[in-house]
Design a protein around this motif. Structure first.
Motif, PDB file in Angstrom:
ATOM      1  N   GLN A   1       5.864  14.840  -0.432  1.00  0.00           N
ATOM      2  CA  GLN A   1       5.568  13.433  -0.125  1.00  0.00           C
ATOM      3  C   GLN A   1       5.084  13.269   1.319  1.00  0.00           C
ATOM      4  O   GLN A   1       4.182  12.496   1.592  1.00  0.00           O
ATOM      5  CB  GLN A   1       6.813  12.577  -0.310  1.00  0.00           C
ATOM      6  CG  GLN A   1       7.200  12.378  -1.753  1.00  0.00           C
ATOM      7  CD  GLN A   1       8.388  11.427  -1.882  1.00  0.00           C
ATOM      8  OE1 GLN A   1       8.812  10.801  -0.929  1.00  0.00           O
ATOM      9  NE2 GLN A   1       8.926  11.335  -3.073  1.00  0.00           N
TER      10      GLN A   1
ATOM     11  N   PHE B   1      -4.057  14.675   2.970  1.00  0.00           N
ATOM     12  CA  PHE B   1      -5.294  14.889   2.210  1.00  0.00           C
ATOM     13  C   PHE B   1      -6.364  13.908   2.694  1.00  0.00           C
ATOM     14  O   PHE B   1      -7.548  14.128   2.481  1.00  0.00           O
ATOM     15  CB  PHE B   1      -5.050  14.709   0.708  1.00  0.00           C
ATOM     16  CG  PHE B   1      -4.321  15.870   0.095  1.00  0.00           C
ATOM     17  CD1 PHE B   1      -4.914  17.116   0.015  1.00  0.00           C
ATOM     18  CD2 PHE B   1      -3.036  15.726  -0.380  1.00  0.00           C
ATOM     19  CE1 PHE B   1      -4.243  18.197  -0.525  1.00  0.00           C
ATOM     20  CE2 PHE B   1      -2.350  16.796  -0.924  1.00  0.00           C
ATOM     21  CZ  PHE B   1      -2.955  18.034  -0.998  1.00  0.00           C
ATOM     22  N   ASP B   2      -5.920  12.833   3.325  1.00  0.00           N
ATOM     23  CA  ASP B   2      -6.838  11.856   3.895  1.00  0.00           C
ATOM     24  C   ASP B   2      -7.303  12.384   5.260  1.00  0.00           C
ATOM     25  O   ASP B   2      -6.493  12.550   6.174  1.00  0.00           O
ATOM     26  CB  ASP B   2      -6.106  10.518   4.059  1.00  0.00           C
ATOM     27  CG  ASP B   2      -6.985   9.423   4.630  1.00  0.00           C
ATOM     28  OD1 ASP B   2      -8.042   9.741   5.194  1.00  0.00           O
ATOM     29  OD2 ASP B   2      -6.600   8.253   4.509  1.00  0.00           O
TER      30      ASP B   2
ATOM     31  N   ARG C   1       0.834  -1.210   0.000  1.00  0.00           N
ATOM     32  CA  ARG C   1       0.000   0.000   0.000  1.00  0.00           C
ATOM     33  C   ARG C   1       0.866   1.256   0.000  1.00  0.00           C
ATOM     34  O   ARG C   1       1.674   1.469   0.901  1.00  0.00           O
ATOM     35  CB  ARG C   1      -0.876   0.023   1.255  1.00  0.00           C
ATOM     36  CG  ARG C   1      -1.987  -0.983   1.269  1.00  0.00           C
ATOM     37  CD  ARG C   1      -2.809  -0.832   2.523  1.00  0.00           C
ATOM     38  NE  ARG C   1      -3.553   0.411   2.536  1.00  0.00           N
ATOM     39  CZ  ARG C   1      -3.674   1.214   3.591  1.00  0.00           C
ATOM     40  NH1 ARG C   1      -3.098   0.920   4.723  1.00  0.00           N
ATOM     41  NH2 ARG C   1      -4.379   2.329   3.507  1.00  0.00           N
TER      42      ARG C   1
ATOM     43  N   PRO D   1      -0.817   4.559  -0.825  1.00  0.00           N
ATOM     44  CA  PRO D   1      -1.979   5.264  -1.396  1.00  0.00           C
ATOM     45  C   PRO D   1      -1.782   6.747  -1.669  1.00  0.00           C
ATOM     46  O   PRO D   1      -2.549   7.320  -2.439  1.00  0.00           O
ATOM     47  CB  PRO D   1      -3.075   5.048  -0.345  1.00  0.00           C
ATOM     48  CG  PRO D   1      -2.378   4.688   0.901  1.00  0.00           C
ATOM     49  CD  PRO D   1      -1.079   4.077   0.539  1.00  0.00           C
ATOM     50  N   TYR D   2      -0.803   7.372  -1.052  1.00  0.00           N
ATOM     51  CA  TYR D   2      -0.709   8.837  -1.181  1.00  0.00           C
ATOM     52  C   TYR D   2       0.506   9.307  -1.966  1.00  0.00           C
ATOM     53  O   TYR D   2       0.623  10.477  -2.277  1.00  0.00           O
ATOM     54  CB  TYR D   2      -0.670   9.481   0.211  1.00  0.00           C
ATOM     55  CG  TYR D   2      -1.653   8.885   1.180  1.00  0.00           C
ATOM     56  CD1 TYR D   2      -3.018   9.128   1.050  1.00  0.00           C
ATOM     57  CD2 TYR D   2      -1.235   8.046   2.207  1.00  0.00           C
ATOM     58  CE1 TYR D   2      -3.934   8.567   1.928  1.00  0.00           C
ATOM     59  CE2 TYR D   2      -2.140   7.480   3.091  1.00  0.00           C
ATOM     60  CZ  TYR D   2      -3.485   7.741   2.942  1.00  0.00           C
ATOM     61  OH  TYR D   2      -4.385   7.181   3.813  1.00  0.00           O
ATOM     62  N   ILE D   3       1.424   8.398  -2.243  1.00  0.00           N
ATOM     63  CA  ILE D   3       2.724   8.813  -2.787  1.00  0.00           C
ATOM     64  C   ILE D   3       2.609   9.470  -4.161  1.00  0.00           C
ATOM     65  O   ILE D   3       3.449  10.274  -4.551  1.00  0.00           O
ATOM     66  CB  ILE D   3       3.705   7.601  -2.823  1.00  0.00           C
ATOM     67  CG1 ILE D   3       5.142   8.051  -3.068  1.00  0.00           C
ATOM     68  CG2 ILE D   3       3.306   6.573  -3.866  1.00  0.00           C
ATOM     69  CD1 ILE D   3       5.820   8.607  -1.876  1.00  0.00           C
ATOM     70  N   ASP D   4       1.555   9.140  -4.911  1.00  0.00           N
ATOM     71  CA  ASP D   4       1.453   9.647  -6.283  1.00  0.00           C
ATOM     72  C   ASP D   4       0.755  10.997  -6.401  1.00  0.00           C
ATOM     73  O   ASP D   4       0.546  11.476  -7.512  1.00  0.00           O
ATOM     74  CB  ASP D   4       0.725   8.617  -7.149  1.00  0.00           C
ATOM     75  CG  ASP D   4       1.477   7.307  -7.219  1.00  0.00           C
ATOM     76  OD1 ASP D   4       2.714   7.356  -7.195  1.00  0.00           O
ATOM     77  OD2 ASP D   4       0.834   6.250  -7.274  1.00  0.00           O
ATOM     78  N   VAL D   5       0.390  11.591  -5.296  1.00  0.00           N
ATOM     79  CA  VAL D   5      -0.254  12.907  -5.384  1.00  0.00           C
ATOM     80  C   VAL D   5       0.816  13.919  -5.790  1.00  0.00           C
ATOM     81  O   VAL D   5       1.784  14.128  -5.072  1.00  0.00           O
ATOM     82  CB  VAL D   5      -0.869  13.318  -4.017  1.00  0.00           C
ATOM     83  CG1 VAL D   5      -1.461  14.713  -4.098  1.00  0.00           C
ATOM     84  CG2 VAL D   5      -1.919  12.310  -3.600  1.00  0.00           C
TER      85      VAL D   5
END
Lengths: 364, 490
Positions: free
Chosen positions: B227, B233-234, B111, B113-117
């Motif tokens: 990063q 954002f969650d 997982r 989930p946020y690294i690609d923002v």
């Protein structure tokens, strides 16, 4: 007489048995063959233009003079660079010149560079990079490794991109294209018909023709916390719900909502904050979400929704007709394993379908 | 995935029961058999089922004696046996946990989930750098942060100088003068000293949504801030943690062993917890906290030596998540002397044990944490208690040996071997091997056997710290406890 020898032998043997398993460690400790720090990419930026920028500097340092000469003389020039890469430099608006072998195999390994507009014939595989100082018009059924255009790119039908593409202005994708890797544009990426993609970035990414019937402002009823006493745990702006939750039609929620179950949002709902669900997240018609939209499972957007923050799913995202993600003034990221997008939707910013995305435009 | 986890948990429970219960009965049986066979035949013996009458005689008297003998086993032996089996069972649980994490990292779904923002309306951020006598390193950290690609109008750097007696204050003032819009220093000369207290004080001046913490010896990369902020954002995320990578690996044996240990801890342990929705730990540096979440749990606790663990658990109890991002890497300086290393781990042990005492029961009865979060959270709280328990296990085993108890039978023998042969269990070594493989560093794995030195010394230091922690007035110190720096001043 033998006793001391036996003792020494036994001692030596014991010592050897003890040291033997440690021998590789001791050798490594002395030789230091792998004693450098792990590589941390210190200048890492999540920059989709990385390859394009790198290739542009490569062209500038290796082919700039040739491009200039070719532009002046109008004569194509073909040779091999010092690093062993074969290339062909074409004059403005010229059609590419192929060898007989290339035409026969329908594959070229040469790098194509052109200062003007480039028209490529169809049914060819371009297995090296293509650079054009103007617009690139691709033929049908072409396969490209990588493309850099200083203006626009238009892909013919059923074309395949293998690694990356960048156009300073507009990228137009026709029916049946498959875009692997990164695609970026300075202004717009426009999907005219059904296609597949992975990672896209542009100020605007349009799927079909954007519809006017996007999110309509409607009258909403403020969501009352009192009705859900004992179910919603409030901590500042955040509402936490341990289980499934439904927000009925026409309500407005002024909070960040965390639901540790399924979340169903009714039609015409306004969320003045971010939302997260642990299970599937169903968003009804004409819903506005001001913050981020996050789910550990799938996210389903019904028609005409607007999400102003990042949209992240650990599984899949389905965008129905005329959904808008981000705004003209605020680019965002939409990221999931699979993403399916229907006609009339627009994404502002980055779209990343890690296992592949699908533009479903002609099935409506 | 969840059903798989449930299945594994059930397996773990059955195995633990088996290990605790079966050897107990086997031990009783073994004790009885030994007694019976050692008896000598008497005149009134009645033999039965005997092929060779001279070999074994079982008499009524003997049987009575056997029963009496079993019952008469000194209570201390039973108590010690129970203690030993409990310790071995606990070690077994940790062994399973290590293997579970390692297999998850090697074969499970990962997982991130946020690294690609990469494009978003980035929130405002304050980067806090607590510093006490950090003249050798602090300028590196500030310089690196000044090069960050985070939107310039959205982040501030807040170095906190807490009573430094070296040039730290002058260096910070110099940077603050050069970059007045970007650097807002805090200078502390009174109040409770220490990192937690410094953070508590500085947080009062923070007006941003997110707070990122770097220790003064860290060198963040250009894109690292984005990063580290992306998980926020969650709306469920209260804190996040990035990966720590030693940059002075090749200095000596210790730094090389530290590198292996950090790899195992971050690359496998933390990421596996992230993958399995368990309790990744906020580590106090290369990580961040949502300011509203911090406020909602009462801010930093200045009375602890491990404000990071403390915060992780307070957030968990309040329904916030801590997440880990393995790809958000940052260089640190690993301790270069054993003295510095042992002080560091003793400090961690004291702080962590305080959290264990505070949060084990509240977590057990918490309504927000899931069952798996509770199990993992409690096991994580117990890691520093295992060292003294292991030592206690060794001592108990020796005493039992001299009391005539034979322990090497059945499944227990395997566990005894791993428990006592590898300072706990082999799984920790396996975890490090997997981490090194995932990092694609093939040669450094050869140093693995030498890690036993690190484990042994750490175990002794942790045990000492744990006992010190139990003494009154030893939980809190009124001075800065920090790791010695070895880098050269710029």
């Amino acid at each position: 007489m033998w006793q001391p020898f036996a003792v020494i032998s036994l001692f030596g043997l014991t010592l050897a048995l003890l040291i033997l398993p440690l021998l590789p460690a001791i050798i490594e400790l002395r030789r230091k063959t792998d004693a450098t720090p792990l590589k941390v990419v210190q200048d890492y930026e999540v920059d989709i233009h990385h390859f394009a920028n790198h290739f542009r500097s490569y062209i500038h340092s290796n082919l700039q003079t040739l491009l200039h000469t070719c532009h002046q003389t109008g004569e194509p020039h073909s040779d091999t660079l010092q690093d062993g890469i074969s290339y062909i430099v074409l004059p403005d608006d010229a059609k590419p010149v192929f060898s007989k072998k290339e035409l026969h195999k329908k594959i070229t390994q040469r790098l194509f560079a052109c200062t003007g507009t480039l028209y490529l014939p169809g049914d060819m595989s371009y297995l090296s990079e293509i650079y054009t100082g103007n617009t690139l018009h691709g033929g049908d059924n072409d396969i490209y490794r990588a493309v850099l255009s200083e203006k626009d790119v238009e892909f013919g039908e059923n074309s395949i991109l293998l690694r990356w593409l960048h156009a300073e202005n507009i990228v137009t994708v026709n029916n049946g294209c498959t875009l692997h890797g990164r695609v970026s544009a300075g202004q717009l990426i426009h999907f005219k018909h059904n296609s597949k993609f992975e990672r896209l970035h542009a100020p605007a990414i349009e799927f079909g023709i954007p519809q006017n019937n996007t999110h309509q402002v409607t009258e909403t009823i403020p969501f009352k916390l009192e009705d859900y006493k004992g179910k919603i745990y409030v901590s500042g702006r955040r509402w936490l719900i341990n289980g499934n939750f439904n927000i009925p039609d026409n309500y407005q929620v002024d909070a960040d909502l965390v639901v540790r179950g399924k979340l169903n949002i009714g039609n015409n709902v306004v969320i003045k904050g971010s939302i997260k669900s642990h299970k599937d997240l169903h968003i009804g018609r004409n819903v506005l979400i001001d913050g981020s939209t996050i789910s550990i499972n799938n996210i389903y957007f019904d028609d005409c929704c607007q999400a102003n923050g990042p949209v992240l799913s650990e599984k899949d995202i389905y965008l129905s007709k005329s959904c808008y993600i981000g705004t003209k003034n605020q680019a965002v990221t939409i990221n999931a394993r699979h993403i399916q997008i229907h006609a009339g939707s627009v994404i502002y910013g980055t779209l990343w379908a890690r296992h592949g995305g699908e533009a479903r435009i002609d099935t409506e | 995935m969840q059903s798989m986890q449930r299945l594994l948990l059930l397996g773990l429970f059955i195995c633990t029961t088996f290990i605790v219960a079966v050897p107990q009965s086997m031990a009783s049986q073994a004790a009885g058999e030994t007694s019976a066979t050692s008896m000598t035949p008497s005149e009134n013996s009645v033999s039965f089922n005997v092929k060779d009458p001279g070999e074994i005689y079982v008499t009524e008297t003997v049987l009575e004696k056997v029963v009496v003998h079993s019952q008469e086993k000194p209570w201390i032996t039973d108590a010690l046996l129970t203690l030993l089996y409990t310790i071995v069972a606990l070690i077994f649980i940790y062994t399973v946990r290590h293997y579970w994490f390692t297999f998850n990292r090697l074969f499970g779904t990962q997982r991130h989930p946020y690294i690609d923002v990469d494009t978003a309306n980035w929130p405002t951020v304050t980067v806090v750098i607590p510093a006490h006598n950090e003249e050798k390193v602090i300028s590196h950290t500030i310089e690196a942060l000044l090069e960050s690609d985070y939107p310039a109008n959205k982040f501030r750097i807040m170095p906190i100088n807490d009573r430094s007696t070296d040039d730290t204050e002058a260096i910070i003032k110099d940077y603050a003068q050069k970059y007045p819009a970007k650097i807002r220093p805090v200078f502390r000369s009174a109040g409770k000293p220490g990192k937690a207290a410094a953070l508590k004080d500085a947080t009062r001046f923070i007006e941003t949504e997110i707070l990122i913490v770097f220790d003064a010896d860290y060198i963040p990369g250009k894109g690292l801030l984005k990063q580290l902020v992306s998980p926020f954002f969650d709306p469920e995320v209260g804190a996040m943690m990035g990966r720590v990578v030693p940059h002075n690996v090749g200095h000596n044996l210790l730094t090389r062993l530290m590198d292996l240990e950090r790899s195992g801890g971050y690359q496998v342990d933390q990421q596996a917890r992230m993958n399995m929705h368990l309790v990744p730990q906020y580590g106090g540096t290369v990580g961040g906290v949502r300011v509203s979440a911090l406020d909602s749990v009462g801010g930093w606790d200045a009375k602890t030596l491990a404000e990071d663990t403390d915060l992780t658990y307070r957030l968990l109890l309040a329904g916030w998540k801590t997440v880990y991002q393995n790809r958000s890497e940052c260089y640190e300086e690993a301790p270069e002397t054993w003295d510095a290393r042992l002080k560091q781990i003793s400090r961690w042990a004291k702080g962590h044990n305080l959290s264990t005492a505070r949060y084990t029961l509240p977590l057990l009865f918490n309504r927000h944490a899931s069952l798996f979060e509770k199990i993992d959270g409690i096991l994580l709280l117990g890691v520093y208690v295992m060292s003294p328990l292991l030592l206690l296990g060794w001592i108990t085993a020796i005493i039992l040996f001299f009391l005539g108890e034979y322990l090497m039978f059945g499944v227990i023998s395997l566990l005894v071997l791993t428990s006592f042969g590898a300072l706990g269990n082999f799984a920790a070594f396996f975890e490090i091997s997997a981490a090194v493989r995932l990092d694609s560093c093939r040669q450094r794995i050869r140093l693995l056997p030498l890690n036993i030195i690190n484990f042994l010394l750490s175990m002794i230091a942790i045990t000492r710290a744990t006992f010190a922690f139990m003494l009154p007035g030893q939980q809190f110190r009124d001075f800065w406890e920090k790791t010695e720096r070895f880098r050269r001043k710029l």
